[in-house]
Design an enzyme around this catalytic site. Structure first.
Site, short mmCIF file in Angstrom:
data_model
loop_
_atom_site.label_atom_id
_atom_site.label_comp_id
_atom_site.label_asym_id
_atom_site.label_seq_id
_atom_site.Cartn_x
_atom_site.Cartn_y
_atom_site.Cartn_z
N HIS A 23 0.84 -1.20 0.00
CA HIS A 23 0.00 0.00 0.00
C HIS A 23 0.88 1.25 0.00
O HIS A 23 0.67 2.17 -0.80
CB HIS A 23 -0.91 0.00 1.24
CG HIS A 23 -1.70 1.26 1.42
ND1 HIS A 23 -3.02 1.38 1.06
CD2 HIS A 23 -1.34 2.49 1.91
CE1 HIS A 23 -3.45 2.60 1.32
NE2 HIS A 23 -2.44 3.29 1.85
N GLU A 24 1.85 1.27 0.90
CA GLU A 24 2.74 2.44 0.97
C GLU A 24 3.61 2.55 -0.27
O GLU A 24 3.97 3.66 -0.69
CB GLU A 24 3.59 2.38 2.23
CG GLU A 24 2.79 2.40 3.54
CD GLU A 24 1.85 3.58 3.64
OE1 GLU A 24 2.17 4.65 3.07
OE2 GLU A 24 0.79 3.45 4.28
N HIS A 27 2.05 4.57 -2.85
CA HIS A 27 2.26 6.02 -2.70
C HIS A 27 3.68 6.42 -3.09
O HIS A 27 3.90 7.45 -3.73
CB HIS A 27 2.03 6.45 -1.24
CG HIS A 27 0.62 6.31 -0.77
ND1 HIS A 27 -0.45 6.82 -1.46
CD2 HIS A 27 0.09 5.72 0.35
CE1 HIS A 27 -1.58 6.57 -0.79
NE2 HIS A 27 -1.27 5.88 0.29
#
Length: 434
Positions: A23-24, A27
């Site tokens: 998920h990170e 980003h």
């Protein structure tokens, strides 16, 4: 404590950490591609367990595995019209002071020469791409896990194969029992010599491709003789059967009774039936609608969690579950009586569902969630488009610092919900049986 139970919890936490890390990463990759300076990439919260610096970014893992973050410089802009090099005037009022303190903290990481690398100065669509990358990664993970489940393992399905649990006698519907007793008459299947493992392939010339096909053909036939095509030990053969009439619950409306339906007397065998890749999207789409509905009704669902935690009411199987509860489910899966394939399928489904839920939850248009930043970027884009159409001056970027009081209130509410879920998962957890 059973070591398998502990292994299930650990296995789920590892899957959760992988999901958080990716998920990170969703980003981090666009942030670096668009030139934003990222100072930290962390999986977890709290004290740092391990870290290593590569270039300008510190990569690490923290001790509390319930989240993660990347730190981008310049998330908040300076006060409009103020020279960042000058001393700022003291803000009055608790909310204004909170906002200005946050601005000061955001500017502390900005070094000389970083003016073009701060997040708040990027174009609106770049902000949206950066912040949407995390939830998008969760959706990709959910799709991959669901594909493993549906395409690689399969879903439980009733196959038209005679089950070893098939009873050989006709049990009257008025009697509540599941085993044969002396004096019970044999079923048409038993009379015809059908055996466990026989696959039903045709009925009176009509092909049987599923258990539903078999059920509807047999019921619609009614009482009387019929020719049943089967495959036994790889050899096709035809068996003559004489069906009897039975009153059975309707297939289309279980509340109704089909009188005089044809009855053969066999049970299906449950198998894991693999699906096509195209089925994955439909399966995930249906679950997405269900999860989205639960998020919309989250206040009501959390009220149910409160009552379950403090009043002993039964947990809603469609309600939210925290990381602790999910970890316990992981332990319960490994210690259950399920087959190895069923355990793997249930575990993969659990991870897929969590990634889907995390992705959708992060799209809620409230800060500090990703959806709040996405909403700010989209609003900035709409303002710019309106200004171009109306030939007005370019509007200033959206200043999300102004909604920080609401952000802190939302963060506090999320912390309370997380704490409530942890308590409920400890005292009244969801289990595989409910």
């Amino acid at each position: 404590m059973n070591w398998l139970y502990v292994a299930g919890i650990v296995l789920f936490l590892l899957g959760l950490l992988l999901s958080i890390a990716l998920h990170e990463l969703g980003h981090l990759i666009p942030a670096k591609l668009f030139g934003v300076r990222v100072t930290q990439y962390m999986v977890g919260f709290g004290p740092t367990a391990w870290s290593r610096r590569r270039g300008e970014t510190e990569y690490g893992v923290k001790w509390i595995p319930f989240g993660g973050y990347i730190r981008m410089i310049g998330m908040l802009p300076p006060r409009p019209g103020e020279d960042p090099a000058k001393v700022r005037s003291m803000a009055t009022g608790p909310f204004q002071g909170l906002i200005e303190s946050a601005r000061e903290a955001a500017l502390e990481e900005v070094r000389p020469g970083d003016e073009s690398r701060v997040f708040h100065r990027k174009k609106w669509w770049k902000k949206v791409v950066i912040m949407a990358g995390g939830p998008l990664m969760n959706f990709v993970l959910a799709f991959v896990f669901f594909a493993i489940l549906l395409v690689g393992i399969g879903l439980p399905a009733d196959a038209p194969i005679v089950s070893p649990t098939t009873e050989t006698c006709v049990i009257p519907g008025s009697e509540r029992r599941a085993t044969c007793e002396p004096g019970d008459r044999p079923t048409p299947a038993a009379r015809a010599g059908l055996k466990p493992g026989d696959r039903l392939v045709s009925f009176d010339g009509a092909a049987i491709r599923s258990w539903d096909d078999a059920t509807r053909l047999i019921r619609s036939h009614g009482a009387g003789p019929a020719r049943l095509g089967i495959v036994r030990d790889g050899e096709p053969m035809t068996v003559d059967v004489t069906l009897i009439a039975q009153d059975r619950p309707s297939l289309d409306d279980p509340g109704k009774i089909d009188e005089g339906a044809g009855f053969l007397g066999v049970r299906p065998t449950q198998v894991m039936e693999r699906q096509s890749v195209g089925e994955v999207a439909g399966y995930m789409g249906g679950l997405t609608a269900t999860v989205a509905g639960s998020i919309v009704n989250l206040p009501e669902k959390m009220a149910g969690v409160w009552h379950a935690a403090f009043s002993g009411e039964e947990r809603d199987p469609e309600g939210p579950v925290g990381m602790v509860g999910a970890g316990r489910l992981g332990g319960e899966i490994l210690t259950s009586d399920l087959s190895a394939t069923e355990k793997i399928a249930t575990f993969v489904n659990l991870l897929a569902g969590f990634n889907l839920a995390i992705g959708l939850f992060n799209l809620i248009p409230l800060l500090p969630l990703d959806g709040g930043h996405i909403a700010g970027g989209l609003w900035e884009g709409l303002k710019g488009a309106y200004a171009r159409i109306m030939r007005r001056p370019k509007p200033k970027p959206v200043d999300i610092a102004k909604v920080l009081p609401l952000t802190y209130a939302a963060a506090l509410a999320m912390m309370v919900m997380a704490g409530l879920l942890v308590y409920a998962d400890l005292v009244n957890p969801l289990t595989l049986t409910n």
